[in-house]
Each structure stands twice: as structure tokens, then as C-alpha cells.
Design an enzyme around this catalytic site. Sequence first.
Site, PDB file in Angstrom:
ATOM      1  N   PHE A 123       0.868  -1.186   0.000  1.00  0.00           N
ATOM      2  CA  PHE A 123       0.000   0.000   0.000  1.00  0.00           C
ATOM      3  C   PHE A 123       0.898   1.227   0.000  1.00  0.00           C
ATOM      4  O   PHE A 123       1.634   1.459   0.967  1.00  0.00           O
ATOM      5  CB  PHE A 123      -0.861  -0.049   1.267  1.00  0.00           C
ATOM      6  CG  PHE A 123      -1.833   1.069   1.469  1.00  0.00           C
ATOM      7  CD1 PHE A 123      -3.031   1.114   0.767  1.00  0.00           C
ATOM      8  CD2 PHE A 123      -1.581   2.070   2.409  1.00  0.00           C
ATOM      9  CE1 PHE A 123      -3.952   2.135   0.985  1.00  0.00           C
ATOM     10  CE2 PHE A 123      -2.502   3.092   2.637  1.00  0.00           C
ATOM     11  CZ  PHE A 123      -3.697   3.122   1.924  1.00  0.00           C
ATOM     12  N   THR A 126       2.012   6.899   1.761  1.00  0.00           N
ATOM     13  CA  THR A 126       2.858   7.843   2.491  1.00  0.00           C
ATOM     14  C   THR A 126       4.044   8.338   1.666  1.00  0.00           C
ATOM     15  O   THR A 126       4.662   7.577   0.920  1.00  0.00           O
ATOM     16  CB  THR A 126       3.365   7.155   3.785  1.00  0.00           C
ATOM     17  OG1 THR A 126       2.234   6.835   4.584  1.00  0.00           O
ATOM     18  CG2 THR A 126       4.312   8.040   4.573  1.00  0.00           C
ATOM     19  N   ARG A 266       8.815 -17.339  39.312  1.00  0.00           N
ATOM     20  CA  ARG A 266       9.903 -16.550  39.898  1.00  0.00           C
ATOM     21  C   ARG A 266       9.655 -16.333  41.396  1.00  0.00           C
ATOM     22  O   ARG A 266       8.588 -15.862  41.777  1.00  0.00           O
ATOM     23  CB  ARG A 266       9.976 -15.196  39.171  1.00  0.00           C
ATOM     24  CG  ARG A 266      10.873 -14.183  39.813  1.00  0.00           C
ATOM     25  CD  ARG A 266      12.334 -14.497  39.580  1.00  0.00           C
ATOM     26  NE  ARG A 266      13.184 -13.440  40.078  1.00  0.00           N
ATOM     27  CZ  ARG A 266      14.493 -13.536  40.139  1.00  0.00           C
ATOM     28  NH1 ARG A 266      15.114 -14.639  39.718  1.00  0.00           N
ATOM     29  NH2 ARG A 266      15.218 -12.539  40.593  1.00  0.00           N
ATOM     30  N   ILE A 335       7.381  -6.777  35.180  1.00  0.00           N
ATOM     31  CA  ILE A 335       7.153  -7.999  35.968  1.00  0.00           C
ATOM     32  C   ILE A 335       8.379  -8.916  35.904  1.00  0.00           C
ATOM     33  O   ILE A 335       8.770  -9.536  36.883  1.00  0.00           O
ATOM     34  CB  ILE A 335       5.874  -8.726  35.490  1.00  0.00           C
ATOM     35  CG1 ILE A 335       4.634  -7.897  35.879  1.00  0.00           C
ATOM     36  CG2 ILE A 335       5.782 -10.138  36.081  1.00  0.00           C
ATOM     37  CD1 ILE A 335       3.326  -8.396  35.317  1.00  0.00           C
ATOM     38  N   GLU A 361      -0.771   3.313  10.033  1.00  0.00           N
ATOM     39  CA  GLU A 361      -2.201   3.363   9.667  1.00  0.00           C
ATOM     40  C   GLU A 361      -2.932   4.461  10.449  1.00  0.00           C
ATOM     41  O   GLU A 361      -4.115   4.352  10.767  1.00  0.00           O
ATOM     42  CB  GLU A 361      -2.862   1.987   9.794  1.00  0.00           C
ATOM     43  CG  GLU A 361      -2.166   0.989   8.871  1.00  0.00           C
ATOM     44  CD  GLU A 361      -3.044  -0.059   8.236  1.00  0.00           C
ATOM     45  OE1 GLU A 361      -4.276   0.055   8.297  1.00  0.00           O
ATOM     46  OE2 GLU A 361      -2.470  -0.995   7.653  1.00  0.00           O
TER      47      GLU A 361
END
Length: 386
Positions: A123, A126, A266, A335, A361
Site C-alpha cells: 500500500f 505515504t 519466579r 514484571i 495506519e
Amino acid sequence: MDFDLSPEQKEIQALTRDFVRAEIEPHATEWDREHHFPREVYAKLAELGLMGTCVPEEYGGAGADFLAYMLVLEELSRGDAGVGVTVAVHTSAVTLPLLLFGTDEQRSRFVPPLARGELIGAFALTEAEAGSDAAALRTSATREDGGWRISGAKQFISTAEYAGTFLLFARTDPDTPGAGGISAFILDADQVRVTGREEKLGLNSSTTNSIAVDSLVDADRLLHDEGKGFHVAMATLDGGRIGIAAQAVGITQAAYDVAREYAKERHAFGQPIAKFQAIQFKLADMATEIEAARLLVHRAAWLKQNDLPHTETGAKAKLFASEMARRQTGEAIQILGGYGYTKEFPVERYYRDAKITEIYEGTSEIQRLVIARSVLGLAERAVSAS
Ligand code: COS
């Protein structure tokens, strides 16, 4: 109201998930590191019908609905967001507009090779000075020898170096600035020259190219009416944005899956870190936001496949899902702590890949603009005029 997926949608989701586990997930880290475009994957996806999931069977597709296609993009992106974007652009931004705006002749000529995955689509909207302000594009198309001479340069074009068919936008009326002077064209690979490849933060298994064009194309390469190219582009992006939202959901789901399992295994301070409320709250927020984003995707997809207006809901889905993805992939790293910042775990890749969903987009700023225009009833007129 039925929130359950249909048997066909579930089947396509399971098919894609199995394929991703077997053929994509085991390689995604390496593709990212090596910047490898996994060409062979697209041939396999084509065999499964997933290069044309929501394209009618008579045009070489799998004949599923748009929501099924969103499930495919989510699952692909969960394995590798670069594969996700390649399939998303190919389908949403090339195959579907050719199907929607093409003449019977254009549809039967150009859609089946794309839907069957024999060719990949790119596409080309741009340009260096026409990103968010897409209507400022300068690539020109002038009448010559019964066809069109197309000249100009485009950038940030996904998959251009592997594409066989380009949907390219050019200005056919130099006297009409802005959207009105733009038309859409269908080009072949040999009518386009690839001039560069970007080095990116993420999405390393996909390619992002600059291209140059100076080609004479036949008159039958004009898609839709002359001067209607901007409508084609905007309508295409309305659907494409839902796919990017699905991609963002897939990336975040992958990050959440890793973070949740890590938290259970963990140990710190004598117990699994999942026992700490600080970690529990992070996982709770992730699960909640992923589900909210997914519901927005499904609702926007439902609107689209029922031919209902979906510009606003699609923009909301993309805005929320992409910002959620950036935030929550960051939390997944948190985390995992120091391990999350290393290449030993894939969460740093998810974080890098998630960022682009806020940009391509249509940036988050453009999504807010589209939503604001819609809720304020200003959708018919330009902000660029204000
Ligand atoms: N569907 C169909 N047509 C649309 C449309 C849509 N969703 N949105 C706008 N249009 C039409 C308008 O109706 C108008 O047509 P008329 O002049 O015939 O009335 C025309 O397009 C121009 O619209 P508008 O004046 O609103 O255009 P603007 O220049 O103000 O731009 C934005 C609108 C900013 C929303 C648009 O340029 C945009 O989406 N930019 C982001 C581009 C983008 O996503 N780039 C990423 C490229 S792919 S990685």
C-alpha cells in the site's frame, strides 16, 4: 447480542493458533535478531487460505468473515508482529480495496493472485512530506499515450521489496490541492523501484521500504473514479485500523502470557512473585485491558462486516488497543524485572513491536482527530481548513 464466536470463527482461530505455535513462535526471536523476512511462511499461510481469509471463495479467498480475519491477525501477531503486519497490509490495504472499488475486470484479474497468496500486496500512500497529512502527497499521474505516467517517491511502504501488486496513490489533478486531486492506481512490481529499506526499532521480520516510480501504466490501472483516490485511501484505512488494533491485542496477549507464567515461577522474598499484590494488580490490569481492546476490535469488525459505519469505532479500537499495547508490554517487562530487559525473554521484542501500532495506519493523534470529528458531527469537513 451474542459474544460467542461462531464454529467457523473458532475453527479458523484454532487453525491459525496451531500454525503459529508450530511454524512461527519457534523462529520469531531469530527472525527479529536476523531481520529475516520469512517468505516461506506466506506460502504456508496461503495453503491454509490465510492470505485471503475474508475474501470470497470465487476470488480465491477462504470466504470467512472480517471478524475471522481479525482473529487470524491477532494470532499471527501473538507469534510474530512482523508476520501480522505483512498479512494485514496485504489483505486490508490491498486485496480488500481492490475487491471493493475494482471493476469486475480488475477484481477478477488482480484479486485472486493476492487472495491465493501468489502475490503479496503493498500500500503506497505515504511520502516524505505526506504522512498524517496524506492529502499533501505529490507523486503525480499525468495522462500519456492513453494511459498514465506515474512519477514520484513513497516511503515507509511495508513489504515493497517482496510485493507483486501495489495500490499506489498519485495526484491526477495538479490544480486541485488536497484530497480532491488524488487517484488510486494498481501497479505491478516491475513498475516500481525499491530504493531503500528502513532500520527499525522493531517489526524486524517485516520490511519497510522507500520506493520510486516513473512508469507508464495502462488506463485500466486506475482504481475507482479519477479524483476518488483519497476516499479509497480513507475507506481502506478505516478497515485497516481494526486490523492494527487486532495486532496490538495479539502482541499484548503474548506479553501477558509470558509475564503471568514468569510471575508464578519466579521467587522473591521466599514466595512466587505472583503472591505479591503489586504483581497481581499488574496482571489484573493487563487481563482487563486486553479484553477491553479485544471487544472493541470485535465490535468494529462486526460493524464492518455488516456494512455499518465503522470509522469511529475502528479508530477507537486502534487508539485504545495500541496505547494499551505500549503500556502493558512495558508492564510485562516490569514484571520480569532485569530479565525482561534482556534478549533471553521475548517481552522486550513485544515492547518494541507494540510501539509501531500507535503510529502506522494513522497515529494516535489522528485516531483522536477522527473520533473527535465523529462525536462532534464534524466528520464531513476538513480540520485542515480550520
Ligand atoms: N471514508 C471515506 N471518505 C473519507 C473518509 C473516510 N473515512 N474520511 C474522509 N473522507 C473523504 C471526505 O469525505 C472528503 O471528501 P470530499 O472532499 O469529497 O467531501 C475527503 O475524504 C477529504 O477529507 P478531509 O477533508 O476530512 O481530509 P483531511 O485532509 O482533513 O484529512 C485525515 C483527514 C487527517 C483524517 C486523514 O488525512 C488521515 O487519516 N490521515 C492519516 C493518514 C494515515 O493514516 N496514514 C498512514 C498511512 S498507512 S501506514
